[in-house]
Scaffold this motif. Structure first.
Motif, PDB file in Angstrom:
ATOM      1  N   PRO A   8      90.422  18.817  44.014  1.00 55.32           N
ATOM      2  CA  PRO A   8      90.819  17.946  42.911  1.00 55.32           C
ATOM      3  C   PRO A   8      90.919  18.768  41.623  1.00 55.32           C
ATOM      4  O   PRO A   8      90.031  19.578  41.345  1.00 55.32           O
ATOM      5  CB  PRO A   8      89.667  16.941  42.787  1.00 55.32           C
ATOM      6  CG  PRO A   8      88.737  17.230  43.906  1.00 55.32           C
ATOM      7  CD  PRO A   8      89.020  18.604  44.396  1.00 55.32           C
ATOM      8  N   PHE A  10      91.802  18.666  37.422  1.00 55.57           N
ATOM      9  CA  PHE A  10      92.102  17.943  36.193  1.00 55.57           C
ATOM     10  C   PHE A  10      92.010  18.933  35.040  1.00 55.57           C
ATOM     11  O   PHE A  10      90.925  19.422  34.732  1.00 55.57           O
ATOM     12  CB  PHE A  10      91.112  16.784  36.025  1.00 55.57           C
ATOM     13  CG  PHE A  10      91.278  16.015  34.741  1.00 55.57           C
ATOM     14  CD1 PHE A  10      92.529  15.577  34.324  1.00 55.57           C
ATOM     15  CD2 PHE A  10      90.173  15.712  33.960  1.00 55.57           C
ATOM     16  CE1 PHE A  10      92.683  14.869  33.152  1.00 55.57           C
ATOM     17  CE2 PHE A  10      90.306  15.002  32.780  1.00 55.57           C
ATOM     18  CZ  PHE A  10      91.563  14.576  32.371  1.00 55.57           C
ATOM     19  N   GLU A  12      92.966  22.177  34.758  1.00 55.85           N
ATOM     20  CA  GLU A  12      92.323  23.407  35.209  1.00 55.85           C
ATOM     21  C   GLU A  12      93.246  24.617  35.074  1.00 55.85           C
ATOM     22  O   GLU A  12      93.107  25.584  35.819  1.00 55.85           O
ATOM     23  CB  GLU A  12      91.855  23.261  36.672  1.00 55.85           C
ATOM     24  CG  GLU A  12      90.855  22.138  36.931  1.00 55.85           C
ATOM     25  CD  GLU A  12      89.453  22.421  36.417  1.00 55.85           C
ATOM     26  OE1 GLU A  12      89.262  23.438  35.707  1.00 55.85           O
ATOM     27  OE2 GLU A  12      88.546  21.630  36.720  1.00 55.85           O
ATOM     28  N   ASP A  42      95.036  15.469  39.204  1.00 53.31           N
ATOM     29  CA  ASP A  42      94.559  14.172  38.740  1.00 53.31           C
ATOM     30  C   ASP A  42      95.028  13.908  37.309  1.00 53.31           C
ATOM     31  O   ASP A  42      94.220  13.785  36.392  1.00 53.31           O
ATOM     32  CB  ASP A  42      93.021  14.172  38.851  1.00 53.31           C
ATOM     33  CG  ASP A  42      92.417  12.820  38.518  1.00 53.31           C
ATOM     34  OD1 ASP A  42      93.169  11.846  38.431  1.00 53.31           O
ATOM     35  OD2 ASP A  42      91.184  12.761  38.348  1.00 53.31           O
ATOM     36  N   ALA A  94      87.855  22.904  41.605  1.00 55.59           N
ATOM     37  CA  ALA A  94      88.899  23.872  41.266  1.00 55.59           C
ATOM     38  C   ALA A  94      88.355  25.007  40.404  1.00 55.59           C
ATOM     39  O   ALA A  94      89.065  25.973  40.128  1.00 55.59           O
ATOM     40  CB  ALA A  94      90.019  23.161  40.531  1.00 55.59           C
ATOM     41  N   ASP A  95      87.114  24.914  39.962  1.00 57.30           N
ATOM     42  CA  ASP A  95      86.622  25.869  38.961  1.00 57.30           C
ATOM     43  C   ASP A  95      85.793  27.006  39.551  1.00 57.30           C
ATOM     44  O   ASP A  95      85.102  27.714  38.827  1.00 57.30           O
ATOM     45  CB  ASP A  95      85.815  25.132  37.898  1.00 57.30           C
ATOM     46  CG  ASP A  95      84.671  24.332  38.491  1.00 57.30           C
ATOM     47  OD1 ASP A  95      84.451  24.418  39.714  1.00 57.30           O
ATOM     48  OD2 ASP A  95      83.996  23.612  37.732  1.00 57.30           O
ATOM     49  N   GLN A  97      83.121  26.888  41.066  1.00 56.59           N
ATOM     50  CA  GLN A  97      81.673  26.665  41.025  1.00 56.59           C
ATOM     51  C   GLN A  97      81.142  26.502  42.441  1.00 56.59           C
ATOM     52  O   GLN A  97      79.959  26.612  42.685  1.00 56.59           O
ATOM     53  CB  GLN A  97      81.358  25.413  40.212  1.00 56.59           C
ATOM     54  CG  GLN A  97      80.994  25.725  38.790  1.00 56.59           C
ATOM     55  CD  GLN A  97      80.518  24.498  38.046  1.00 56.59           C
ATOM     56  OE1 GLN A  97      81.128  23.450  38.107  1.00 56.59           O
ATOM     57  NE2 GLN A  97      79.429  24.646  37.322  1.00 56.59           N
ATOM     58  N   ARG A 198      80.944  27.693  35.983  1.00 56.61           N
ATOM     59  CA  ARG A 198      82.377  27.549  36.240  1.00 56.61           C
ATOM     60  C   ARG A 198      83.097  28.807  35.743  1.00 56.61           C
ATOM     61  O   ARG A 198      82.699  29.424  34.757  1.00 56.61           O
ATOM     62  CB  ARG A 198      82.845  26.220  35.643  1.00 56.61           C
ATOM     63  CG  ARG A 198      83.786  26.263  34.524  1.00 56.61           C
ATOM     64  CD  ARG A 198      83.906  24.986  33.720  1.00 56.61           C
ATOM     65  NE  ARG A 198      84.259  23.744  34.382  1.00 56.61           N
ATOM     66  CZ  ARG A 198      85.486  23.407  34.784  1.00 56.61           C
ATOM     67  NH1 ARG A 198      86.480  24.238  34.654  1.00 56.61           N
ATOM     68  NH2 ARG A 198      85.704  22.230  35.307  1.00 56.61           N
ATOM     69  N   SER A 203      83.700  21.734  31.471  1.00 59.95           N
ATOM     70  CA  SER A 203      83.363  20.632  32.361  1.00 59.95           C
ATOM     71  C   SER A 203      84.045  19.352  31.877  1.00 59.95           C
ATOM     72  O   SER A 203      84.180  19.133  30.683  1.00 59.95           O
ATOM     73  CB  SER A 203      81.855  20.432  32.386  1.00 59.95           C
ATOM     74  OG  SER A 203      81.553  19.257  33.096  1.00 59.95           O
ATOM     75  N   LYS A 204      84.482  18.513  32.823  1.00 60.39           N
ATOM     76  CA  LYS A 204      85.182  17.281  32.461  1.00 60.39           C
ATOM     77  C   LYS A 204      84.206  16.118  32.339  1.00 60.39           C
ATOM     78  O   LYS A 204      84.594  15.022  31.983  1.00 60.39           O
ATOM     79  CB  LYS A 204      86.235  16.938  33.517  1.00 60.39           C
ATOM     80  CG  LYS A 204      87.165  18.059  33.898  1.00 60.39           C
ATOM     81  CD  LYS A 204      87.983  18.528  32.727  1.00 60.39           C
ATOM     82  CE  LYS A 204      88.860  19.715  33.045  1.00 60.39           C
ATOM     83  NZ  LYS A 204      88.149  20.877  33.585  1.00 60.39           N
TER      84      LYS A 204
HETATM   85  N1  UDP Z   1      88.065  16.478  38.213  1.00 62.25           N
HETATM   86  C1  UDP Z   1      89.089  15.594  38.587  1.00 62.25           C
HETATM   87  N2  UDP Z   1      89.268  14.462  37.845  1.00 62.25           N
HETATM   88  C2  UDP Z   1      88.497  14.143  36.764  1.00 62.25           C
HETATM   89  C3  UDP Z   1      87.450  15.054  36.427  1.00 62.25           C
HETATM   90  C4  UDP Z   1      87.260  16.187  37.177  1.00 62.25           C
HETATM   91  O1  UDP Z   1      89.816  15.827  39.546  1.00 62.25           O
HETATM   92  O2  UDP Z   1      88.721  13.116  36.146  1.00 62.25           O
HETATM   93  C5  UDP Z   1      87.863  17.704  39.012  1.00 62.25           C
HETATM   94  C6  UDP Z   1      87.849  18.980  38.211  1.00 62.25           C
HETATM   95  O3  UDP Z   1      89.147  19.488  38.030  1.00 62.25           O
HETATM   96  C7  UDP Z   1      87.006  19.884  39.079  1.00 62.25           C
HETATM   97  C8  UDP Z   1      86.007  18.932  39.704  1.00 62.25           C
HETATM   98  O4  UDP Z   1      86.589  17.620  39.593  1.00 62.25           O
HETATM   99  O5  UDP Z   1      87.756  20.508  40.098  1.00 62.25           O
HETATM  100  C9  UDP Z   1      84.649  18.985  39.038  1.00 62.25           C
HETATM  101  O6  UDP Z   1      84.798  18.833  37.657  1.00 62.25           O
HETATM  102  P1  UDP Z   1      83.969  19.678  36.593  1.00 62.25           P
HETATM  103  O7  UDP Z   1      83.923  21.109  37.004  1.00 62.25           O
HETATM  104  O8  UDP Z   1      84.541  19.370  35.252  1.00 62.25           O
HETATM  105  O9  UDP Z   1      82.554  18.999  36.745  1.00 62.25           O
HETATM  106  P2  UDP Z   1      81.120  19.711  36.763  1.00 62.25           P
HETATM  107  O10 UDP Z   1      81.234  20.881  37.694  1.00 62.25           O
HETATM  108  O11 UDP Z   1      80.860  20.127  35.372  1.00 62.25           O
HETATM  109  O12 UDP Z   1      80.205  18.648  37.252  1.00 62.25           O
END
Ligand code: UDP
Ligand code: MG
Length: 309
Positions: A8, A10, A12, A42, A94-95, A97, A198, A203-204
């Protein structure tokens, strides 16, 4: 054996190219016959989709699905699961992580007969308050819901085709994947890995969205919180009855006493608070029913190179 990797994305654009390279390299090392990388865009507002399309142009193993707007990661994962054609699927961020090197170990466990191989991260690098709240949150969730959720176990996991089928067959609108993964069952293996930052971008998930996600997690699975309201109500009611009896006894033994301000206020505030809380919990459930009965789709696909058959 064919492997599907669902990613997924968003906003990125800063990291997507790197992710694609790293993943493609990693795929070469795996004992598989074929693979596909399914990027679910997304509703990104940046150049993410352009990048994905450019990968797809020279690499037929790259599939993409692009939503008409941002529908959230839950919807993106569902779209990926519906589109994947592999015998197994791995969902990953996608990041970077989620270390792609882990896929190899996941496949090994799959060969040993596990249907879900769940990568669980340690909390190194997380801030102390975040670690603290997460720990307590998971305790609360496990007490309040029927499904078991493990701290550190996120969306990075391998799923066998029958798990995917079971997940896709769940029609609910309010999707809380962490719970759904656990709810569908099958034999699971937890694979620990060291937390990574990441690779680029931000972060989203804000604190607010994490809070909403947390409430959703508790309320999505059963009606235990409603039952708790009933119990709390009964408890307060019995307290009130004891208090009334005490007052009546005092009236007949000592006569009228006029210093009741404190107790009156306490009773009003306490009962008022409990009522508001209970109405709030009720309201949350009604809100969920509201969204369920509308039967809206989880997402709208604007464009894609995945054939619909
Ligand atoms: N993502 C998505 N839609 C959203 C928010 C996040 O597809 O509305 C994806 C984002 O691109 C990433 C993954 O979900 O691949 C995790 O997001 P993020 O790294 O921002 O979250 P964290 O790792 O900080 O929990
Ligand atoms: Mg991330």
């Amino acid at each position: 054996m064919k492997l599907s990797v669902i990613i997924p994305c968003f906003n990125e654009q800063k990291v997507i190219e790197q992710t694609y390279q790293v993943l493609s390299n990693e795929m070469k090392k795996l004992p598989i016959d074929a693979y596909e990388l399914i990027f679910v865009n997304d509703g990104s507002g940046d150049k993410t989709l352009e990048s994905i399309k450019s990968f797809a142009q020279h690499d037929a193993r790259v599939k993409y699905i692009s939503f008409s707007r941002n529908f959230g990661k839950e919807s993106a994962m569902l779209a990926g699961l519906k589109a994947c054609r592999g015998d197994v699927a791995v969902i990953m961020d996608a990041d970077l992580q989620h270390p792609p090197m882990l896929i190899k170990d996941m496949l090994k466990k799959y060969d040993e007969g596990y249907d879900q191989v769940i990568a669980t991260r340690t909390r190194t690098g997380d801030s102390a308050p975040k670690t603290f709240f997460s720990k307590w949150y998971y305790r609360l969730v496990n007490r309040l819901t029927d499904v078991e959720m493990k701290d550190g176990a996120g969306d990075f996991r391998l799923l066998s085709s029958r798990v995917i089928q079971s997940l896709v067959d769940l029609p609910e609108y309010n999707r809380f994947s962490k719970g759904l993964f656990s709810w569908v069952g099958y034999n699971k293996y937890y694979l620990p890995y060291e937390n990574v930052e990441r690779a680029a971008g931000a972060s989203k998930f804000s604190l607010k969205s994490l809070l909403n996600y947390g409430v959703q997690g508790i309320l999505s699975f059963n009606d235990k919180p409603l039952r708790m309201c009933v119990k709390l109500g009964l408890f307060i009611l019995s307290l009130c009855i004891v208090y009334i009896v005490a007052m009546v006894v005092e009236f007949f033994t000592k006569g009228v006493s006029s210093n009741g301000y404190f107790t009156t206020m306490t009773a009003i505030l306490l009962i008022g608070g409990v009522q508001l809380l209970s109405i709030g919990v009720l309201g949350e459930y009604i809100g969920k029913i509201y969204y369920e009965v509308k039967k809206r789709p989880h997402y709208i696909i604007e464009e894609s190179n995945v054939d619909k058959s």
